[in-house]
Design an enzyme around this catalytic site. Structure first.
Site, PDB file in Angstrom:
ATOM      1  N   PRO A 151       0.828  -1.214   0.000  1.00 19.77           N
ATOM      2  CA  PRO A 151       0.000   0.000   0.000  1.00 19.77           C
ATOM      3  C   PRO A 151       0.858   1.258   0.000  1.00 19.77           C
ATOM      4  CG  PRO A 151      -0.725  -1.545   1.695  1.00 19.77           C
ATOM      5  CD  PRO A 151       0.562  -2.072   1.146  1.00 19.77           C
ATOM      6  N   GLU A 152       0.506   2.200  -0.854  1.00 18.11           N
ATOM      7  CA  GLU A 152       1.222   3.466  -0.924  1.00 18.11           C
ATOM      8  C   GLU A 152       0.270   4.576  -0.474  1.00 18.11           C
ATOM      9  OE1 GLU A 152       3.263   3.859  -4.712  1.00 18.11           O
ATOM     10  OE2 GLU A 152       3.475   1.689  -4.887  1.00 18.11           O
ATOM     11  N   ARG A 165      21.380  14.916  -5.460  1.00 20.37           N
ATOM     12  CA  ARG A 165      21.255  13.458  -5.499  1.00 20.37           C
ATOM     13  C   ARG A 165      21.751  12.889  -6.817  1.00 20.37           C
ATOM     14  NH1 ARG A 165      17.398  11.683  -1.572  1.00 20.37           N
ATOM     15  NH2 ARG A 165      17.943   9.616  -2.323  1.00 20.37           N
ATOM     16  N   ARG A 184       1.641 -11.697   5.339  1.00 24.55           N
ATOM     17  CA  ARG A 184       3.097 -11.882   5.389  1.00 24.55           C
ATOM     18  C   ARG A 184       3.746 -11.340   6.660  1.00 24.55           C
ATOM     19  NH1 ARG A 184       5.938 -10.926  -0.183  1.00 24.55           N
ATOM     20  NH2 ARG A 184       7.575 -11.933   1.027  1.00 24.55           N
TER      21      ARG A 184
END
Ligand SMILES: [Zn+2]
Length: 299
Positions: free
Chosen positions: A2-3, A155, A113
């Site tokens: 889930p995001e 980055r 899980r």
């Protein structure tokens, strides 16, 4: 996993049934959920707490209590929450916790899980804990393209890896990273610091639109994601690239390709998302400062 859109959808469903309710009885059946603390001890601490607000930061559900404490729930891979009227919870071998509210309804936590976590924090701990792990909320009105630019400026990492880092921006995982990059027409392996202003604006917009589309469809249902009433989201039928290898790009008709980026399966359109375009665009303005941090955080 889930995001942001999935967790936000769960939050919106749970808030009206939880807010103002007292946790009368809490049972935690899996020691992995609360470790290193004993599940019975955490359950005892939760009993009697009154829910003030069900919030969200990134992929964390933040259940704030009247006492000032907060329960941070992270669903990880397969966690889900179910709300059911008194005595109607179906049997479930994957149930890991149940909270009975003062209206006798139940909120059950299921996790096949068992990677999910429940963390109870004291009032003085909550904001510092979140601030160390979770960056800006991308859907906040005050989150601007330049905020994203600041986080990506030094980055060296591929942009996909950089936006999966929860400290860059909160709540993006593998699905919405690919969807956002397709919308922005940026190749996932483009070094983050090479993005020009135009690409950064497109990425900012792409992230917001991809996440908003997910919320409108109540999240995407892959594996075990389910809403608190047992129904499912429908975003998976509207993915532009994620999981669509070999299917045709909505925009240009080119077959979608799959590569690996940031160690994850990554889908993109080789015609809309060309590697090197952003690099050429930004070549004159990019500095050669070393990357400040190469650590990744995927909480
Ligand atoms: Zn295309």
């Amino acid at each position: 996993m889930p995001e942001l859109p999935e967790v936000e959808t769960v939050r919106r469903r749970l808030a009206p049934v939880l807010e103002g309710r007292r946790l009368e009885r809490v049972e935690i059946l899996d020691e992995r959920l609360t470790r290193p603390l004993a599940p019975a001890a955490v359950a005892r601490e939760l009993e009697g707490e009154v829910v003030r607000e069900v919030g969200r930061r990134g992929k964390y559900l933040v259940v704030r209590f009247e006492s000032g404490r907060a329960l941070l729930i992270h669903l990880r891979m397969t966690g889900s929450l179910r709300h059911a009227p008194a005595g109607t919870l179906p049997d479930d071998p994957y149930r890991r916790a149940v909270a009975t509210l003062d209206d006798a309804s139940d909120v059950a936590y299921r996790d096949v899980r068992r990677f999910g976590t429940w963390l109870l924090l004291e009032p003085s701990e909550v904001e510092a804990y979140l601030a160390a792990r979770v960056g800006r909320e991308p859907l906040e009105r005050t989150f601007r393209a330049r905020d994203l630019a600041v986080r990506l400026a030094a980055r060296r990492a591929p942009v996909k890896a950089a936006i999966l880092d929860q400290r860059t921006v909160a709540g993006i995982g593998n699905i919405y990273a690919d969807e956002a990059l397709w919308r922005a027409r940026i190749h996932p392996l483009t070094p983050a610091r090479d993005l020009g202003n135009e690409e950064l604006r497109a990425l900012h917009r792409g992230i917001r639109r991809a996440l908003e589309a997910g919320i409108r469809r109540q999240g995407s249902t892959l594996r075990d994601y389910a809403l608190p009433d047992g129904t499912s989201g429908a975003m998976q039928t509207e993915f532009k690239v994620y999981g669509r290898g070999g299917e045709l790009c909505d925009r240009c008709g080119t077959p979608i390709e799959k590569i690996r980026a940031a160690g994850r399966g990554t889908w993109y359109c080789p015609r809309c998302q060309v590697l090197g375009r952003a690099t050429a665009y930004a070549a004159s303005s990019s500095s050669r400062r070393p990357s400040r941090s190469r650590r990744q955080s995927s909480v």
